[in-house]
Enzyme design. Structure first.
Site, PDB file in Angstrom:
ATOM      1  N   CYS A 122      29.438 -18.264 -28.437  1.00 41.03           N
ATOM      2  CA  CYS A 122      28.471 -17.118 -28.093  1.00 41.03           C
ATOM      3  C   CYS A 122      27.288 -17.616 -27.110  1.00 41.03           C
ATOM      4  O   CYS A 122      27.171 -17.045 -26.177  1.00 41.03           O
ATOM      5  CB  CYS A 122      28.165 -16.075 -28.998  1.00 41.03           C
ATOM      6  SG  CYS A 122      29.777 -15.398 -30.145  1.00 41.03           S
TER       7      CYS A 122
ATOM      8  N   CYS B 124      27.156 -17.875 -33.881  1.00 43.22           N
ATOM      9  CA  CYS B 124      28.387 -18.098 -32.948  1.00 43.22           C
ATOM     10  C   CYS B 124      27.936 -19.319 -31.833  1.00 43.22           C
ATOM     11  O   CYS B 124      27.133 -18.844 -30.898  1.00 43.22           O
ATOM     12  CB  CYS B 124      28.989 -16.997 -32.513  1.00 43.22           C
ATOM     13  SG  CYS B 124      30.128 -17.232 -31.571  1.00 43.22           S
TER      14      CYS B 124
END
Length: 146
Positions: free
Chosen positions: A60, A57
């Site tokens: 993230c 991600c």
């Protein structure tokens, strides 16, 4: 000799200015590795912050390199028991909490019930506001219980 001193001075001033736009970093966040551990630690009376993430991600990674290093965010997180869940390593946990996108920040009460959700990348200011509002909401609810 004079050119060496000038070069060192210019380099030093440049480094000082490059570092000025960075927010101060906070202490490392003491992440728990599972929600049951977070619930156990929450016996202190704190709500639980669950951060759902994944290694693939990109937002993230940006959260972890930026906002989650911010001193204001790490200070706000002190009001919670922080739990970090990689959705690929703990898919059943992610499914049980309907964490369908990352990054996601869920606020749980001491019983493990989801009380608030925020999904996606957040600036340090937005994340601090979300954490402070969630902590205040749960504190108000606890105060209403006789």
């Amino acid at each position: 000799m004079r050119s060496l001193v000038t070069a060192m001075l210019v380099t030093g001033i440049t480094l000082i200015f490059l570092g000025c736009d960075r927010a101060p970093t906070g202490a490392p966040i003491p992440w728990q590795s599972s929600i049951p551990l977070g619930i156990e630690a929450a016996e202190t009376g704190q709500p639980i912050l669950v951060y759902f993430t994944a290694t693939w991600c990109v937002p993230c990674r940006k959260m972890e390199a930026g906002p989650l290093q911010s001193a204001s965010v790490t200070e706000a997180i002190k009001a919670f028991v922080p739990v970090k869940i990689d959705i690929d390593q703990q898919p059943k946990t992610a499914e049980a909490y309907f964490a369908e996108a990352t990054p996601a920040f869920f606020i749980l009460d001491q019983g493990g019930v989801v009380r608030a959700r925020a999904v996606g990348y957040h600036t340090p200011e937005d994340l601090v506001a979300y954490l402070n509002e969630s902590a205040a909401l749960l504190a108000d609810e606890r105060a209403d219980i006789p």
